[in-house]
Design a protein around this motif. Structure first.
Motif, PDB file in Angstrom:
ATOM      1  N   ILE A 199       6.269 -40.432 -24.733  1.00 15.49           N
ATOM      2  CA  ILE A 199       6.748 -39.431 -25.692  1.00 15.49           C
ATOM      3  C   ILE A 199       7.686 -38.442 -25.012  1.00 15.49           C
ATOM      4  N   THR A 200       8.271 -38.876 -23.877  1.00 15.39           N
ATOM      5  CA  THR A 200       9.190 -37.972 -23.180  1.00 15.39           C
ATOM      6  C   THR A 200      10.411 -37.649 -24.027  1.00 15.39           C
ATOM      7  N   SER A 201      10.780 -38.552 -24.940  1.00  8.29           N
ATOM      8  CA  SER A 201      11.937 -38.286 -25.799  1.00  8.29           C
ATOM      9  C   SER A 201      11.660 -37.157 -26.786  1.00  8.29           C
ATOM     10  N   TYR A 202      10.380 -36.792 -26.928  1.00  3.15           N
ATOM     11  CA  TYR A 202      10.023 -35.703 -27.838  1.00  3.15           C
ATOM     12  C   TYR A 202       9.853 -34.380 -27.101  1.00  3.15           C
ATOM     13  N   ALA A 203      10.351 -34.315 -25.865  1.00  3.81           N
ATOM     14  CA  ALA A 203      10.175 -33.103 -25.065  1.00  3.81           C
ATOM     15  C   ALA A 203      10.764 -31.883 -25.764  1.00  3.81           C
ATOM     16  N   PHE A 204      11.992 -32.008 -26.248  1.00  4.54           N
ATOM     17  CA  PHE A 204      12.641 -30.856 -26.883  1.00  4.54           C
ATOM     18  C   PHE A 204      11.946 -30.439 -28.180  1.00  4.54           C
ATOM     19  N   PRO A 205      11.567 -31.383 -29.049  1.00  5.15           N
ATOM     20  CA  PRO A 205      10.807 -30.957 -30.241  1.00  5.15           C
ATOM     21  C   PRO A 205       9.492 -30.270 -29.890  1.00  5.15           C
ATOM     22  N   ILE A 206       8.815 -30.753 -28.841  1.00  2.23           N
ATOM     23  CA  ILE A 206       7.553 -30.119 -28.446  1.00  2.23           C
ATOM     24  C   ILE A 206       7.804 -28.687 -27.986  1.00  2.23           C
ATOM     25  N   VAL A 207       8.869 -28.495 -27.195  1.00  4.60           N
ATOM     26  CA  VAL A 207       9.228 -27.139 -26.762  1.00  4.60           C
ATOM     27  C   VAL A 207       9.542 -26.268 -27.972  1.00  4.60           C
ATOM     28  N   ALA A 208      10.266 -26.833 -28.937  1.00  4.49           N
ATOM     29  CA  ALA A 208      10.626 -26.068 -30.134  1.00  4.49           C
ATOM     30  C   ALA A 208       9.386 -25.665 -30.925  1.00  4.49           C
ATOM     31  N   VAL A 209       8.440 -26.584 -31.058  1.00  2.00           N
ATOM     32  CA  VAL A 209       7.202 -26.271 -31.783  1.00  2.00           C
ATOM     33  C   VAL A 209       6.432 -25.164 -31.059  1.00  2.00           C
ATOM     34  N   GLY A 210       6.342 -25.295 -29.742  1.00  3.67           N
ATOM     35  CA  GLY A 210       5.631 -24.280 -28.970  1.00  3.67           C
ATOM     36  C   GLY A 210       6.284 -22.918 -29.073  1.00  3.67           C
ATOM     37  N   PHE A 211       7.621 -22.894 -29.012  1.00  3.94           N
ATOM     38  CA  PHE A 211       8.324 -21.613 -29.126  1.00  3.94           C
ATOM     39  C   PHE A 211       8.093 -20.990 -30.498  1.00  3.94           C
ATOM     40  N   THR A 212       8.104 -21.821 -31.528  1.00  6.25           N
ATOM     41  CA  THR A 212       7.856 -21.306 -32.880  1.00  6.25           C
ATOM     42  C   THR A 212       6.462 -20.703 -32.976  1.00  6.25           C
ATOM     43  N   MET A 213       5.479 -21.398 -32.404  1.00 10.39           N
ATOM     44  CA  MET A 213       4.112 -20.866 -32.401  1.00 10.39           C
ATOM     45  C   MET A 213       4.051 -19.532 -31.672  1.00 10.39           C
ATOM     46  N   PHE A 214       4.779 -19.446 -30.559  1.00  7.67           N
ATOM     47  CA  PHE A 214       4.761 -18.219 -29.759  1.00  7.67           C
ATOM     48  C   PHE A 214       5.477 -17.080 -30.482  1.00  7.67           C
ATOM     49  N   ALA A 215       6.655 -17.384 -31.040  1.00 12.18           N
ATOM     50  CA  ALA A 215       7.484 -16.332 -31.631  1.00 12.18           C
ATOM     51  C   ALA A 215       6.868 -15.740 -32.891  1.00 12.18           C
ATOM     52  N   PHE A 216       6.177 -16.566 -33.654  1.00  9.26           N
ATOM     53  CA  PHE A 216       5.656 -16.094 -34.936  1.00  9.26           C
ATOM     54  C   PHE A 216       4.140 -15.871 -34.919  1.00  9.26           C
ATOM     55  N   ALA A 217       3.556 -15.900 -33.719  1.00  9.96           N
ATOM     56  CA  ALA A 217       2.109 -15.674 -33.622  1.00  9.96           C
ATOM     57  C   ALA A 217       1.787 -14.217 -33.917  1.00  9.96           C
ATOM     58  N   ARG A 218       0.693 -14.004 -34.601  1.00 18.04           N
ATOM     59  CA  ARG A 218       0.270 -12.644 -34.932  1.00 18.04           C
ATOM     60  C   ARG A 218      -0.742 -12.096 -33.939  1.00 18.04           C
ATOM     61  N   THR A 219      -1.290 -12.956 -33.133  1.00 16.16           N
ATOM     62  CA  THR A 219      -2.261 -12.518 -32.128  1.00 16.16           C
ATOM     63  C   THR A 219      -1.831 -13.033 -30.764  1.00 16.16           C
ATOM     64  N   ARG A 220      -2.267 -12.337 -29.724  1.00 12.74           N
ATOM     65  CA  ARG A 220      -1.940 -12.772 -28.362  1.00 12.74           C
ATOM     66  C   ARG A 220      -2.564 -14.128 -28.061  1.00 12.74           C
ATOM     67  N   ARG A 221      -3.713 -14.391 -28.646  1.00 14.41           N
ATOM     68  CA  ARG A 221      -4.365 -15.680 -28.425  1.00 14.41           C
ATOM     69  C   ARG A 221      -3.469 -16.817 -28.915  1.00 14.41           C
ATOM     70  N   ASN A 222      -2.905 -16.656 -30.105  1.00 11.67           N
ATOM     71  CA  ASN A 222      -2.014 -17.688 -30.640  1.00 11.67           C
ATOM     72  C   ASN A 222      -0.714 -17.774 -29.841  1.00 11.67           C
ATOM     73  N   GLN A 223      -0.278 -16.631 -29.287  1.00 13.37           N
ATOM     74  CA  GLN A 223       0.896 -16.671 -28.420  1.00 13.37           C
ATOM     75  C   GLN A 223       0.640 -17.548 -27.198  1.00 13.37           C
ATOM     76  N   PHE A 224      -0.536 -17.418 -26.634  1.00 10.32           N
ATOM     77  CA  PHE A 224      -0.862 -18.237 -25.464  1.00 10.32           C
ATOM     78  C   PHE A 224      -0.958 -19.715 -25.837  1.00 10.32           C
ATOM     79  N   TRP A 225      -1.440 -20.007 -27.045  1.00 12.49           N
ATOM     80  CA  TRP A 225      -1.440 -21.402 -27.488  1.00 12.49           C
ATOM     81  C   TRP A 225      -0.003 -21.924 -27.572  1.00 12.49           C
ATOM     82  N   GLY A 226       0.898 -21.090 -28.078  1.00 14.72           N
ATOM     83  CA  GLY A 226       2.305 -21.478 -28.139  1.00 14.72           C
ATOM     84  C   GLY A 226       2.882 -21.728 -26.760  1.00 14.72           C
ATOM     85  N   ARG A 227       2.541 -20.860 -25.809  1.00 16.04           N
ATOM     86  CA  ARG A 227       3.005 -21.047 -24.430  1.00 16.04           C
ATOM     87  C   ARG A 227       2.472 -22.354 -23.846  1.00 16.04           C
TER      88      ARG A 227
END
Length: 686
Positions: free
Chosen positions: A245-273
């Motif tokens: 799934i290395t070809s999905y590296a960029f989408p995975i990064v994008a999903v993680g960044f979205t989770m981090f940027a729009f997280a309402r709690t620090r816990r969810n931010q760490f999940w995004g990271r």
């Protein structure tokens, strides 16, 4: 006319020949980009008797993947079929073999790392043709080095982000589980495997085990079980990487960044990271793989990595050194998988590298045990012996490339990436099965190599603040609390010395002063370490815990200050102290007994978070306050007295007062522990 005759002679000679053969020269060369290969790409045409055929037509043609035909040529009557005559770069050239049967061209390599291909078509007649394929590797060494280093750096960054984030989210809970379910070696193994699989760091699990042993929360045999489990848990990373799934590296990064940027709690931010970190792991793998895949056509590169199979010690040593340097077995296993996936190393050589990776990862535990207790060093030694002995017997088992073990691994998958991941998993699982029944024996061996010491003197107490743990706040706070216990133990020794100095005259006042200075240095080092922690990404619990730790450190330092006050009070009495002069001396002795009991209970509370010990401190403090009030009343009754007796009574009053002040600081510590050891938004922790 001469050319026509040569062609006719060639056709006639071929016609009368029973057979012919074409020899190739200069194939599979490697060179720097945009340079001409050292040797020409040439063919030699021979008849069935091995005699050279002159005048045979040979057409050389390049492909679009880079490289161009260049001067000089070998052969007769060269004709440019396609190319730029002015620049001297051609894509197709026709030649006739010379009197030695040779026809050849020079190849100028392309401008990027890739395989440059050339076909040579040998025409014997209108219906007889033989094709020879040439391949040369153009190498941009600077780009290769930069991309491998960059890819590895991105891989390590991803591992770091994912591991630290998961430790922040789940580390505290995992440590709590580790404390509770390591009742036997099997539970310890399961706990170690689970914790490592969750936080994605066998080094972190091992360091925690060492710290638990160092603080007395875990015995050696339990820690060995945890370490064995950690070796199994760390194989999850390799299995994860093996999924294509290395070809999905960029989408995975994008999903993680979205989770981090729009997280309402620090816990969810760490999940995004953590998700971003996973994407970076795959991105790093892709970068390394892209630059390594073309190298598999280079014989020089293949021969280099073939040495790893031919020389197992070299492969194991390389894996050990590399893992020791970058401090991540997952990264070196990932690099090994990349080499195998690119076809640069076979399964046997990759397996030897993996064994070296397992040995190299033990350096982390050894570093964390420096300056720790002997039991902690025994734990680190167990980790080293476990991996080292396992590497020895497994290295012997895979010495036969066609043997049972390697064939078993090959049978699990046809893909090299998965084979290496499975080899890593199978080795650690087998090693666990072998060593789990031998845990008591391994523990005894470690005690033999690092014998227990009966008693550790206070002078030997040294702080061990691990700077490399600062990026893992959960582990760094554990480290800080563990070293704070050492400070508490030393402060306790300082007070004991002061009490002895007051009543018995030894140790001398200068000794207590030196001990207090040492406590001051401990306070400084611990406070600096805590301030560095404040600059890291902390979750809410960690942010509330650190201020309490700093207050506790300050309380311990003030306790040692009062120890100095005690010996200074004794210094104001020049004669021997008469402890039988009055009830005041009795009160002072009782106060010293109570404060020493409070110190002992406080140390126990800090070590094991015992609520019973903390409660005992509060009960003793109430009685100590009563003693201090009684001492003041007794002193007031005898204010009219003069002379040496009056000075002694004043010294006894001061002694009791300083004991009461020490009790106040110990009460602060006990109440903070009873309150969960977290900050409640007030400077008054009582």
């Amino acid at each position: 006319m001469r050319t026509v005759l040569m062609v006719l002679l060639s056709i006639l000679s071929v016609s009368f020949a029973d057979d012919y053969k074409v020899e190739e020269y200069g194939n599979s060369q490697t060179g720097r980009i945009e340079t001409v290969l050292e040797d020409q790409l040439a063919v030699r045409v021979l008849d069935s008797r091995g005699r050279p055929l002159e005048g045979v037509e040979v057409v050389f043609e390049t492909y679009s993947d880079g490289g161009s035909i260049a001067y000089p040529f070998t052969g007769v009557d060269p004709t440019i079929i396609e190319g730029d005559t002015a620049s001297g770069d051609f894509s197709a050239v026709r030649l006739l073999t010379d009197d030695e049967g040779f026809a050849g061209i020079s190849l100028k390599l392309g401008d990027e790392t890739s395989n440059n291909s050339v076909d040579a078509r040998v025409h014997f007649s209108a219906d007889r043709e033989e094709r020879v394929h040439f391949s040369a590797l153009a190498v941009d060494l600077r780009t290769i080095i930069f991309q491998i280093i960059g890819g590895l750096a991105i891989f390590l960054l991803g591992m770091k982000m994912m591991s630290e984030s998961l430790q922040t989210v789940a580390g505290s809970k995992m440590r709590s589980i580790l404390k509770k379910i390591t009742c036997n070696r099997f539970a310890a193994l399961a706990a170690g495997a689970l914790m490592t699989a969750v936080i994605q760091s066998s080094s972190a699990t091992t360091v925690i085990a060492v710290s638990f042993v160092n603080s007395g929360l875990m015995v050696l045999q339990q820690a060995v079980g945890v370490i064995i489990g950690a070796n199994i848990g760390t194989t999850i990373t390799g299995q994860l990487i093996a999924f294509k799934i290395t070809s999905y590296a960029f989408p995975i990064v994008a999903v993680g960044f979205t989770m981090f940027a729009f997280a309402r709690t620090r816990r969810n931010q760490f999940w995004g990271r953590a998700v971003v970190g996973l994407g970076l792991i795959f991105l790093g793998m892709t970068l390394m793989s892209d630059v390594l895949v073309p190298l598999r056509s280079s014989m020089a590169v293949k021969n280099f990595f073939t040495d790893f199979s031919a020389n197992p010690l070299l492969a194991v040593f390389a894996g050990t050194v590399l893992t020791s340097i970058i401090q991540s077995s997952s990264a070196t296993v990932g690099l090994t998988m990349t080499l195998a996936g690119a076809g640069l190393i076979d399964l046997q050589g990759a397996f030897y590298l993996v064994l070296g990776d397992n040995i190299g990862t033990t350096i982390t535990a050894q570093l964390s045990a420096i300056g720790a207790s002997r039991t902690a060093r025994q734990t680190a030694m167990a980790h080293t012996l476990f991996n080292f002995i396992g590497a020895i017997y497994m290295g012997i088992l895979i010495s036969d490339n066609g043997g049972f073990v390697l064939n078993l691994v090959r049978s699990t998958s046809s893909h090299p990436l998965r084979q290496v991941a499975n080899a890593h998993s199978m080795f650690n699982i087998l090693n666990a099965v072998v060593f789990l029944p031998l845990v008591p024996l391994l523990a005894r061996l470690c005690r033999f190599l690092i014998p227990d010491r009966v008693q550790v003197q206070a002078e030997e107490i040294e702080l061990r603040l691990e700077e490399h743990l600062l990026d893992s706040p959960a582990l760094a706070i554990d480290n800080l609390e563990r070293e704070m216990v050492k400070m508490a133990a030393y402060a306790e020794e300082t007070v004991k010395g002061a009490v002895s100095c007051f009543f018995r005259g030894y140790p001398k006042q200068n000794t207590i002063m030196s001990m207090e200075d040492r406590v001051d240095f401990m306070q400084r080092d611990l406070t600096i370490y805590a301030s560095k922690l404040f600059q890291r990404d902390l979750d809410q619990e960690q942010s509330l815990k650190l201020p309490v730790i700093i207050h506790t450190i300050n309380d311990l330092e003030r306790i040692s200050d009062h120890a100095v006050n005690i010996v200074e009070a004794r210094g104001r009495v020049t004669s021997n102290l008469d402890t039988d002069i009055s009830e005041m001396s009795s009160s002072a002795l009782k106060a010293s007994e109570m404060v020493l009991r409070m110190l002992d209970n406080t140390r126990i509370s800090l070590e094991s978070h015992s609520r019973e010990a903390s409660q005992a401190v509060l009960e003793l403090e109430a009685r100590l306050n009563g003693l201090e009030e009684d001492a003041r009343e007794l002193y007031t009754d005898c204010l009219t007295r003069r002379g040496q007796d009056g000075l002694q009574r004043l010294a006894l009053l001061d002694f009791t007062d300083y004991c009461e002040r020490i009790g106040d600081h110990l009460t602060n510590i006990a109440q903070s522990l009873l309150g969960g050891g977290v900050w409640h938004g007030t400077d008054d922790l009582t």
